[in-house]
Design a protein around this motif. Structure first.
Motif, PDB file in Angstrom:
ATOM      1  N   LEU A 116       0.833  -1.204   0.000  1.00 18.24           N
ATOM      2  CA  LEU A 116       0.000   0.000   0.000  1.00 18.24           C
ATOM      3  C   LEU A 116       0.870   1.258   0.000  1.00 18.24           C
ATOM      4  O   LEU A 116       0.655   2.189  -0.779  1.00 18.24           O
ATOM      5  CB  LEU A 116      -0.897  -0.018   1.243  1.00 18.24           C
ATOM      6  CG  LEU A 116      -1.994   1.027   1.281  1.00 18.24           C
ATOM      7  CD1 LEU A 116      -3.018   0.739   0.202  1.00 18.24           C
ATOM      8  CD2 LEU A 116      -2.664   1.039   2.651  1.00 18.24           C
ATOM      9  N   GLY A 117       1.883   1.242   0.863  1.00 20.40           N
ATOM     10  CA  GLY A 117       2.736   2.424   0.994  1.00 20.40           C
ATOM     11  C   GLY A 117       3.512   2.705  -0.270  1.00 20.40           C
ATOM     12  O   GLY A 117       3.436   3.810  -0.822  1.00 20.40           O
ATOM     13  N   MET A 118       4.270   1.701  -0.734  1.00 17.36           N
ATOM     14  CA  MET A 118       5.061   1.911  -1.944  1.00 17.36           C
ATOM     15  C   MET A 118       4.138   2.245  -3.108  1.00 17.36           C
ATOM     16  O   MET A 118       4.448   3.078  -3.954  1.00 17.36           O
ATOM     17  CB  MET A 118       5.898   0.662  -2.283  1.00 17.36           C
ATOM     18  CG  MET A 118       7.158   0.495  -1.467  1.00 17.36           C
ATOM     19  SD  MET A 118       8.234   1.935  -1.465  1.00 17.36           S
ATOM     20  CE  MET A 118       9.200   1.685  -2.937  1.00 17.36           C
ATOM     21  N   THR A 157       1.189   3.775  -3.076  1.00 20.07           N
ATOM     22  CA  THR A 157       0.720   5.168  -3.050  1.00 20.07           C
ATOM     23  C   THR A 157       1.822   6.122  -3.472  1.00 20.07           C
ATOM     24  O   THR A 157       1.600   7.041  -4.264  1.00 20.07           O
ATOM     25  CB  THR A 157       0.254   5.545  -1.626  1.00 20.07           C
ATOM     26  OG1 THR A 157      -0.492   4.471  -1.097  1.00 20.07           O
ATOM     27  CG2 THR A 157      -0.568   6.794  -1.647  1.00 20.07           C
ATOM     28  N   VAL A 158       3.034   5.889  -2.921  1.00 20.77           N
ATOM     29  CA  VAL A 158       4.140   6.784  -3.271  1.00 20.77           C
ATOM     30  C   VAL A 158       4.350   6.790  -4.784  1.00 20.77           C
ATOM     31  O   VAL A 158       4.467   7.849  -5.411  1.00 20.77           O
ATOM     32  CB  VAL A 158       5.437   6.357  -2.542  1.00 20.77           C
ATOM     33  CG1 VAL A 158       6.620   7.171  -3.037  1.00 20.77           C
ATOM     34  CG2 VAL A 158       5.277   6.531  -1.043  1.00 20.77           C
ATOM     35  N   PHE A 159       4.344   5.587  -5.370  1.00 23.32           N
ATOM     36  CA  PHE A 159       4.553   5.509  -6.819  1.00 23.32           C
ATOM     37  C   PHE A 159       3.413   6.177  -7.581  1.00 23.32           C
ATOM     38  O   PHE A 159       3.661   6.929  -8.536  1.00 23.32           O
ATOM     39  CB  PHE A 159       4.713   4.048  -7.263  1.00 23.32           C
ATOM     40  CG  PHE A 159       6.149   3.645  -7.402  1.00 23.32           C
ATOM     41  CD1 PHE A 159       6.902   4.056  -8.492  1.00 23.32           C
ATOM     42  CD2 PHE A 159       6.762   2.878  -6.421  1.00 23.32           C
ATOM     43  CE1 PHE A 159       8.233   3.703  -8.615  1.00 23.32           C
ATOM     44  CE2 PHE A 159       8.095   2.526  -6.529  1.00 23.32           C
ATOM     45  CZ  PHE A 159       8.831   2.930  -7.639  1.00 23.32           C
ATOM     46  N   VAL A 198       1.381   8.586  -6.685  1.00 26.14           N
ATOM     47  CA  VAL A 198       1.434  10.048  -6.602  1.00 26.14           C
ATOM     48  C   VAL A 198       2.562  10.581  -7.484  1.00 26.14           C
ATOM     49  O   VAL A 198       2.376  11.520  -8.260  1.00 26.14           O
ATOM     50  CB  VAL A 198       1.643  10.500  -5.144  1.00 26.14           C
ATOM     51  CG1 VAL A 198       1.818  12.004  -5.078  1.00 26.14           C
ATOM     52  CG2 VAL A 198       0.471  10.072  -4.276  1.00 26.14           C
ATOM     53  N   LEU A 199       3.742   9.971  -7.376  1.00 25.42           N
ATOM     54  CA  LEU A 199       4.881  10.521  -8.114  1.00 25.42           C
ATOM     55  C   LEU A 199       4.746  10.279  -9.623  1.00 25.42           C
ATOM     56  O   LEU A 199       5.150  11.123 -10.421  1.00 25.42           O
ATOM     57  CB  LEU A 199       6.199   9.973  -7.569  1.00 25.42           C
ATOM     58  CG  LEU A 199       6.504  10.401  -6.124  1.00 25.42           C
ATOM     59  CD1 LEU A 199       7.928  10.105  -5.741  1.00 25.42           C
ATOM     60  CD2 LEU A 199       6.232  11.882  -5.887  1.00 25.42           C
ATOM     61  N   ILE A 200       4.146   9.144 -10.006  1.00 26.10           N
ATOM     62  CA  ILE A 200       3.910   8.928 -11.444  1.00 26.10           C
ATOM     63  C   ILE A 200       2.912   9.964 -11.949  1.00 26.10           C
ATOM     64  O   ILE A 200       3.077  10.540 -13.024  1.00 26.10           O
ATOM     65  CB  ILE A 200       3.418   7.487 -11.707  1.00 26.10           C
ATOM     66  CG1 ILE A 200       4.565   6.503 -11.504  1.00 26.10           C
ATOM     67  CG2 ILE A 200       2.884   7.358 -13.135  1.00 26.10           C
ATOM     68  CD1 ILE A 200       4.151   5.050 -11.550  1.00 26.10           C
ATOM     69  N   LEU A 249       2.625  12.908 -10.819  1.00 26.70           N
ATOM     70  CA  LEU A 249       3.365  14.161 -10.962  1.00 26.70           C
ATOM     71  C   LEU A 249       4.201  14.174 -12.246  1.00 26.70           C
ATOM     72  O   LEU A 249       4.346  15.219 -12.874  1.00 26.70           O
ATOM     73  CB  LEU A 249       4.290  14.367  -9.758  1.00 26.70           C
ATOM     74  CG  LEU A 249       3.598  14.864  -8.480  1.00 26.70           C
ATOM     75  CD1 LEU A 249       4.609  15.016  -7.362  1.00 26.70           C
ATOM     76  CD2 LEU A 249       2.911  16.191  -8.738  1.00 26.70           C
ATOM     77  N   VAL A 250       4.738  13.001 -12.617  1.00 26.12           N
ATOM     78  CA  VAL A 250       5.527  12.932 -13.856  1.00 26.12           C
ATOM     79  C   VAL A 250       4.674  13.424 -15.030  1.00 26.12           C
ATOM     80  O   VAL A 250       5.092  14.295 -15.802  1.00 26.12           O
ATOM     81  CB  VAL A 250       6.008  11.488 -14.136  1.00 26.12           C
ATOM     82  CG1 VAL A 250       6.647  11.412 -15.513  1.00 26.12           C
ATOM     83  CG2 VAL A 250       6.985  11.032 -13.072  1.00 26.12           C
ATOM     84  N   ILE A 305       1.970  15.214 -14.896  1.00 27.34           N
ATOM     85  CA  ILE A 305       1.569  16.619 -14.762  1.00 27.34           C
ATOM     86  C   ILE A 305       2.712  17.543 -15.170  1.00 27.34           C
ATOM     87  O   ILE A 305       2.503  18.538 -15.871  1.00 27.34           O
ATOM     88  CB  ILE A 305       1.122  16.893 -13.311  1.00 27.34           C
ATOM     89  CG1 ILE A 305      -0.223  16.198 -13.074  1.00 27.34           C
ATOM     90  CG2 ILE A 305       0.990  18.374 -13.053  1.00 27.34           C
ATOM     91  CD1 ILE A 305      -0.607  16.086 -11.640  1.00 27.34           C
ATOM     92  N   ILE A 306       3.932  17.193 -14.761  1.00 29.70           N
ATOM     93  CA  ILE A 306       5.070  18.049 -15.129  1.00 29.70           C
ATOM     94  C   ILE A 306       5.254  18.066 -16.639  1.00 29.70           C
ATOM     95  O   ILE A 306       5.511  19.114 -17.242  1.00 29.70           O
ATOM     96  CB  ILE A 306       6.365  17.554 -14.438  1.00 29.70           C
ATOM     97  CG1 ILE A 306       6.255  17.776 -12.937  1.00 29.70           C
ATOM     98  CG2 ILE A 306       7.574  18.294 -14.977  1.00 29.70           C
ATOM     99  CD1 ILE A 306       7.383  17.164 -12.154  1.00 29.70           C
TER     100      ILE A 306
END
Lengths: 119, 389
Positions: free
Chosen positions: A13-15, A17-19, A21-23, A25-26, A28-29
Motif C-alpha cells: 500500500l505504501g510503496m 501510493t508513493v509511486f 502520486v509521483l507517477i 506528478l511525472v 503533470i510536469i
C-alpha cells in the motif's frame, strides 16, 4: 504469520501510493512543459526586440559612465593585484560589473552593528 | 526493572533538592559528550547533532528540570499553577504539535531548486523507488516485535529526511523520538560511507560510466507552477502529507516567484536556523536515560542502517530498470540519490560516477531524484500517518 501478512500489506500500500502520486506528478510536469512551451515561444517573440533595445541602452549608459569609472577600475585593479601578490602591469581589466549583494539583510545589519560597536 | 529504585531517587531529588545522579544519567552524559565530539571534531551534521547532543545533556542533568511539565493543584475546586515547568518543555510543544518540521520544510523549499526535476520528470520514479527502505524497515521492525506505530516511526528513518522523521515520530510514537532522530541524522552524515559499496555491488562498470545528456533549460513559468500543482495534487491524494508538502512548496514559491526576496531569504536563513535550534535541543532532550537506555535503542540504530541500505538499493535497482528501459541513457548511480538527504546523496552519485569516468558530471542529474526523494518521503510519511495516526 499475521504480522508478516499485515506488514506486506502496508509495504504494498505504501510503496504503491508513493509511486502512484509521483507517477501522477511525472505526467503533470510533462503536461505543464507542453503547455508552457507554447506560451513561452510566443512570449519570446514579443520580448526579443525589447531585449535588444535594453542592451543598446545599457551600452549607451556604459559609455557615459566610462570616465567616472576610471578611478574605480584603478582601485579594483590595485586591490586585485595586492591580493594576488602581482604587479598591476600583469592585470588587464576588461570589464567591471557590480554583483548585487546576496547576503540577507539581517546579516548585513548585524555586520554593520559589529563595525559600529567595535571600531 | 529498576523502576522503583529510579522513582525513589526521583522523589528524593524532588523533596530534598539535592543533585543525585543515577548511573544511567551519567552514562547518558557520556553519550551526549561523544555525540558533541562527533559533531565538532568529525563534523557529522553538526548543525543538528550539536543542538541534539546538548539537549540530551541538559535533559539528563538531574536537578535542572528543564523538561519538567507544569504542575497544577486543586485549591478550593480551582486549578492553580504549582510549578511553571521547564524551558525545554515549552519549546518541545513545537515538536509535539508538529509545528517545527513543516517550518523547517519551508526553509528547505526556499533553498531547493526543483529545476533538474522539472527538466527530467522521470527522476521522480527514482525518488519513489528509494522509499523502499522505509517499508522494508517497517517490515523488519514488525518482525522484531515493535508495534505498528513504532515500526512506522523506525521505518521513516529510511526516508533519510530528518524533519519528516521527527514529524511522523512525534505523531505516532513520541517516546522513540530521541533514538530515531539521532539514528536518522547520524546515518545522513554517514551517507558517503554507507552508499558507495551498495552502489558498486549493484551496478556494472559499464552502467556506472554512462554519461547523461545535458538537461534542458526550465522556464520560470514552469518553476512557478510546479509548487502550486504539486501541493494541490499531493495534498488531494494524501491529505496528511499536506503540512510538510504545503510548507515545502510555499518556500519554493517564495524562491521562484522572485517577488518576495525578503521572505525567501528569511525562510532559508534566519527562520530555519531558529527552528533548527529549538528542534535540535528539544528532540535531544527527549533522550532521557529511562527512555534511551533500552535494548530498543540498539534495535532502532541497527534497523535505521538497514533502512538506509534498502533505500539506496531500491533507488539503484530502479535506476537499472530505467537504464534498460531507455537503452542506456540513464546512469543507475543517480538512483541512490533518491534518498532525500539533500544534497549529500547527489554528491555521492557524482563522486562514484566520477571514479569510473573522470569527465562525467552526474551532479545535476542526481539532484532530480534527490529533490524527488524529499517529496516521496513526505508522501510516505503521509501514508503511514493515514494508516496508523
Amino acid at each position: 504469520m499475521d504480522i508478516v501478512l499485515d506488514s506486506v500489506k502496508v509495504m504494498v500500500l505504501g510503496m504503491g501510493t508513493v509511486f502512484v502520486v509521483l507517477i501522477g506528478l511525472v505526467f503533470i510536469i510533462k503536461a505543464l512543459h507542453r503547455l508552457t512551451d507554447k506560451s513561452a515561444s510566443k512570449a519570446e517573440q514579443v520580448f526579443e526586440p525589447a531585449q535588444k533595445s535594453d542592451a543598446v541602452n545599457n551600452a549607451v549608459q556604459l559609455q557615459e559612465r566610462v570616465e567616472e569609472d576610471e578611478e574605480l577600475v584603478a582601485v579594483i585593479a590595485a586591490a586585485v593585484a595586492a591580493s594576488l601578490h602581482r604587479s598591476t602591469h600583469d592585470i588587464v581589466v576588461r570589464s567591471i560589473k557590480r554583483v548585487p549583494a546576496i547576503t540577507p539583510i539581517w546579516n548585513r545589519v548585524g555586520r554593520q552593528e559589529q563595525i559600529v560597536t567595535r571600531l | 526493572m529498576n523502576k522503583p529504585f529510579i522513582e525513589v531517587i526521583f522523589d528524593f531529588i524532588q523533596d530534598s533538592g539535592f543533585a543525585v545522579i543515577t548511573w544511567q544519567q551519567a552514562l547518558m552524559l557520556l553519550i551526549s559528550w561523544f555525540l558533541i565530539y562527533l559533531a565538532i571534531k568529525k563534523k557529522y551534521e553538526p548543525l543538528l547533532l550539536l543542538p541534539i547532543a546538548f539537549g540530551m545533556m541538559l535533559a539528563n542533568l538531574p536537578l535542572a528540570g528543564l523538561t519538567a511539565e507544569p504542575q497544577y493543584e486543586m485549591v478550593d475546586g480551582q486549578m492553580k499553577l504549582k510549578q511553571i515547568g521547564g524551558l525545554l518543555y515549552y519549546l518541545y510543544q513545537g515538536v509535539k504539535l508538529g509545528v517545527y518540521p513543516p517550518l523547517i520544510f519551508l526553509g528547505i523549499g526556499a533553498m531547493t531548486d526543483f529545476g533538474p526535476l522539472i527538466a527530467n520528470p522521470s527522476s521522480l520514479l527514482l525518488g519513489a523507488a528509494a522509499q523502499l527502505g522505509i517499508f522494508a524497515a517497517f517490515f523488519l521492525a514488525r518482525l522484531l516485535g515493535f508495534d505498528n506505530n513504532a515500526a512506522a516511526s523506525i521505518g521513516i528513518i529510511g526516508g533519510a529526511d530528518g524533519p519528516t522523521a521527527i514529524f511522523l515520530t512525534s505523531k505516532l510514537k513520541p517516546e522513540l523520538l530521541g533514538p530515531i532522530a539521532i539514528a536518522a541524522y547520524s546515518y545522513m552524515a554517514l551517507i558517503p560511507m554507507i552508499q558507495p559499496p551498495i552502489m558498486r555491488v549493484l551496478t556494472t562498470k559499464k552502467e556506472r560510466q554512462v554519461v547523461m545528456k545535458q538537461l534542458r533549460p526550465v522556464s520560470k513559468l514552469e518553476k512557478v507552477l510546479f509548487p502550486i500543482v504539486v501541493t494541490v495534487v499531493g495534498s488531494l491524494i494524501v491529505p496528511s502529507a499536506a503540512p510538510l508538502l504545503g510548507m515545502l512548496m510555499l518556500g519554493n514559491l517564495f524562491r521562484e516567484s522572485f517577488v518576495v526576496d525578503r521572505l525567501s531569504k528569511t525562510a532559508q536563513n534566519e527562520l530555519i536556523n531558529i527552528i533548527t535550534i529549538f528542534l535540535g535541543v528539544t528532540v535531544g532532550a527527549t533522550a532521557t536515560a529511562e527512555r534511551f537506555l533500552s535494548p530498543d535503542t540498539l534495535k532502532i540504530i541497527a534497523l535505521g542502517l538497514l533502512a538506509f541500505a534498502f533505500s539506496t538499493a531500491g533507488g539503484v535497482l530502479f535506476g537499472k530498470v530505467m537504464y534498460w528501459a531507455t537503452k542506456g541513457k540513464i546512469n543507475p548511480l543517480i538512483g541512490s540519490a533518491g534518498v532525500s538527504a539533500v544534497p549529500m546523496a547527489a554528491r555521492v552519485s557524482q563522486v562514484v560516477g566520477q571514479q569510473e569516468n573522470p569527465s562525467n558530471f552526474l551532479l545535476m542529474h542526481a539532484m532530480g531524484p534527490n529533490v524527488a526523494g524529499v517529496i516521496g518521503s513526505a508522501i510516505a510519511a503521509g501514508v503511514l500517518l493515514n494508516l496508523f495516526g
